[in-house]
Design a protein around this motif. Structure first.
Motif, mmCIF file in Angstrom:
data_model
loop_
_atom_site.group_PDB
_atom_site.id
_atom_site.type_symbol
_atom_site.label_atom_id
_atom_site.label_comp_id
_atom_site.label_asym_id
_atom_site.label_seq_id
_atom_site.Cartn_x
_atom_site.Cartn_y
_atom_site.Cartn_z
ATOM 1 N N UNK A 34 0.824 -1.214 0.000
ATOM 2 C CA UNK A 34 0.000 0.000 0.000
ATOM 3 C C UNK A 34 0.859 1.266 0.000
ATOM 4 N N UNK A 35 2.066 1.177 0.564
ATOM 5 C CA UNK A 35 2.979 2.328 0.548
ATOM 6 C C UNK A 35 3.447 2.626 -0.865
ATOM 7 N N UNK A 36 3.744 1.579 -1.636
ATOM 8 C CA UNK A 36 4.134 1.787 -3.036
ATOM 9 C C UNK A 36 2.998 2.450 -3.802
ATOM 10 N N UNK A 37 1.792 1.944 -3.590
ATOM 11 C CA UNK A 37 0.647 2.493 -4.314
ATOM 12 C C UNK A 37 0.377 3.935 -3.902
ATOM 13 N N UNK A 38 0.498 4.242 -2.622
ATOM 14 C CA UNK A 38 0.229 5.607 -2.143
ATOM 15 C C UNK A 38 1.191 6.615 -2.765
ATOM 16 N N UNK A 39 2.469 6.263 -2.864
ATOM 17 C CA UNK A 39 3.442 7.166 -3.469
ATOM 18 C C UNK A 39 3.133 7.348 -4.955
ATOM 19 N N UNK A 40 2.782 6.254 -5.635
ATOM 20 C CA UNK A 40 2.429 6.343 -7.052
ATOM 21 C C UNK A 40 1.188 7.205 -7.251
ATOM 22 N N UNK A 41 0.203 7.034 -6.403
ATOM 23 C CA UNK A 41 -1.032 7.828 -6.506
ATOM 24 C C UNK A 41 -0.747 9.309 -6.302
ATOM 25 N N UNK A 42 0.046 9.624 -5.298
ATOM 26 C CA UNK A 42 0.360 11.028 -5.014
ATOM 27 C C UNK A 42 1.090 11.675 -6.189
ATOM 28 N N UNK A 43 2.070 10.967 -6.736
ATOM 29 C CA UNK A 43 2.828 11.511 -7.870
ATOM 30 C C UNK A 43 1.929 11.685 -9.089
ATOM 31 N N UNK A 44 1.016 10.741 -9.283
ATOM 32 C CA UNK A 44 0.149 10.797 -10.460
ATOM 33 C C UNK A 44 -0.856 11.932 -10.357
ATOM 34 N N UNK A 45 -1.395 12.139 -9.181
ATOM 35 C CA UNK A 45 -2.380 13.199 -9.001
ATOM 36 C C UNK A 45 -1.773 14.581 -9.201
ATOM 37 N N UNK A 46 -0.472 14.714 -9.020
ATOM 38 C CA UNK A 46 0.188 16.003 -9.217
ATOM 39 C C UNK A 46 0.433 16.328 -10.685
ATOM 40 N N UNK A 47 0.322 15.321 -11.554
ATOM 41 C CA UNK A 47 0.563 15.558 -12.980
ATOM 42 C C UNK A 47 -0.628 16.259 -13.614
ATOM 43 N N UNK A 48 -0.382 17.269 -14.423
ATOM 44 C CA UNK A 48 -1.489 17.888 -15.171
ATOM 45 C C UNK A 48 -2.025 16.909 -16.218
ATOM 46 N N UNK A 49 -3.247 17.121 -16.613
ATOM 47 C CA UNK A 49 -3.803 16.342 -17.727
ATOM 48 C C UNK A 49 -3.463 17.052 -19.037
ATOM 49 N N UNK A 50 -3.344 16.279 -20.130
ATOM 50 C CA UNK A 50 -3.484 14.821 -20.222
ATOM 51 C C UNK A 50 -2.272 14.118 -19.633
ATOM 52 N N UNK A 51 -2.521 12.962 -19.061
ATOM 53 C CA UNK A 51 -1.444 12.232 -18.405
ATOM 54 C C UNK A 51 -1.571 10.743 -18.698
ATOM 55 N N UNK A 52 -0.432 10.066 -18.607
ATOM 56 C CA UNK A 52 -0.391 8.632 -18.809
ATOM 57 C C UNK A 52 0.581 8.016 -17.832
ATOM 58 N N UNK A 53 0.606 6.679 -17.795
ATOM 59 C CA UNK A 53 1.462 5.985 -16.846
ATOM 60 C C UNK A 53 2.137 4.813 -17.537
ATOM 61 N N UNK A 54 3.432 4.683 -17.252
ATOM 62 C CA UNK A 54 4.257 3.603 -17.797
ATOM 63 C C UNK A 54 4.853 2.856 -16.621
ATOM 64 N N UNK A 55 4.673 1.537 -16.572
ATOM 65 C CA UNK A 55 5.192 0.773 -15.451
ATOM 66 C C UNK A 55 5.938 -0.461 -15.897
ATOM 67 N N UNK A 56 7.021 -0.771 -15.199
ATOM 68 C CA UNK A 56 7.811 -1.972 -15.447
ATOM 69 C C UNK A 56 7.585 -2.964 -14.320
ATOM 70 N N UNK A 57 7.206 -4.198 -14.661
ATOM 71 C CA UNK A 57 7.099 -5.285 -13.698
ATOM 72 C C UNK A 57 6.112 -4.932 -12.580
ATOM 73 N N UNK A 58 6.588 -4.779 -11.337
ATOM 74 C CA UNK A 58 5.692 -4.345 -10.265
ATOM 75 C C UNK A 58 5.088 -2.998 -10.584
ATOM 76 N N UNK A 59 5.874 -2.130 -11.229
ATOM 77 C CA UNK A 59 5.351 -0.824 -11.612
ATOM 78 C C UNK A 59 4.176 -0.919 -12.548
ATOM 79 N N UNK A 60 4.125 -1.971 -13.371
ATOM 80 C CA UNK A 60 2.993 -2.164 -14.276
ATOM 81 C C UNK A 60 1.732 -2.553 -13.507
ATOM 82 N N UNK A 61 1.891 -3.246 -12.379
ATOM 83 C CA UNK A 61 0.733 -3.554 -11.534
ATOM 84 C C UNK A 61 0.190 -2.268 -10.905
ATOM 85 N N UNK A 62 1.095 -1.458 -10.366
ATOM 86 C CA UNK A 62 0.672 -0.182 -9.785
ATOM 87 C C UNK A 62 0.039 0.709 -10.848
#
Length: 232
Positions: A52-80
């Motif tokens: 949940x700590x990994x997800x919380x940090x990812x969520x916080x960083x993502x919410x700070x991005x202006x739109x339009x936005x996308x996400x690229x993840x490797x391995x565990x990062x792809x799950x998040x």
């Protein structure tokens, strides 16, 4: 488009993504690469972290991005990344070797093994012998921390059908870390009306550090450019 790039379990927060950040910036994308908790310091720091700590940090960083936005993840990062795309406005999802199923036969026994084997060596994730010598990831990890990755893996299939953004899923053809059936399953479960699938046959799990690193980075860039142009 503004892009969040998420590394994998035991990965170096920046270097594991090889040439991809540079290639994306040169193409005009804004790129943000947060360090997920327990990474970029020492392996023992993973012991204090829950998924949940990994997800919380990812969520916080993502919410700070202006739109339009996308996400690229490797391995565990792809799950998040799937969790983010399922819950937030997302224009593009790129999943590189998503860790939905592990190849190591002992992975499910991690709770038991942690009592006898305190740490595991880092995975065999790069096929090219010369490039393997430059591997920037943790050389080992505490066995008990694998439980958090397994917990995240169990919770990801339920969110994949909720993803509606255009998606690209990439398989590493010589992956010794994740099962290709899991990569294909990730793709199949996505609810995205538009979803593509690529295979880079000459690389191991860390395909952005292996033989296909430049081709892989360019393919991701080209797919994102095509998707971004479609939005415009």
């Amino acid at each position: 488009m503004h892009l969040l790039l998420l590394h994998g379990f035991t990965s170096h927060p920046v270097l594991t993504l090889g040439p991809l950040p540079r290639v994306l910036r040169e193409a005009g994308f804004t790129v943000v690469q947060p360090a997920l908790p327990g990474h970029g310091t020492r392996p023992e720091d993973l012991l204090r972290v829950r998924w949940q700590d990994w997800l919380a940090v990812a969520q916080e960083a993502y919410q700070k991005l202006p739109e339009p936005r996308g996400v690229v993840g490797l391995s565990m990062g792809a799950l998040l990344a799937a969790h983010l795309a399922a819950e937030s406005p997302t224009q593009a999802l790129v999943a590189l070797a998503p860790a939905l199923a592990l190849k190591h036969p002992l992975a499910p026994l991690a709770p038991l093994l942690a009592w006898f084997i305190p740490r595991f060596p880092g995975p065999d994730s790069i096929q090219d012998p010369e490039l393997r010598k430059q591997n920037p990831n943790y050389p080992y990890f505490p066995t008990r921390t694998l439980l958090q990755l397994l917990a995240l893996m169990r919770r990801t299939p339920e969110v994949l059908p909720q993803v509606k953004a255009p998606a690209l899923v990439v398989e590493a053809g010589r992956d010794k870390v994740v099962d290709p059936a899991g990569v294909r399953g990730y793709h199949a479960l996505l609810g995205s009306p538009k979803k593509d699938y690529l295979v880079f046959p000459e690389s191991g799990h860390d395909l952005l550090l292996d033989r296909d690193r430049e081709a892989g980075a360019q393919a991701v860039r080209d797919w994102l450019i095509a998707n971004n142009n479609h939005l415009q």
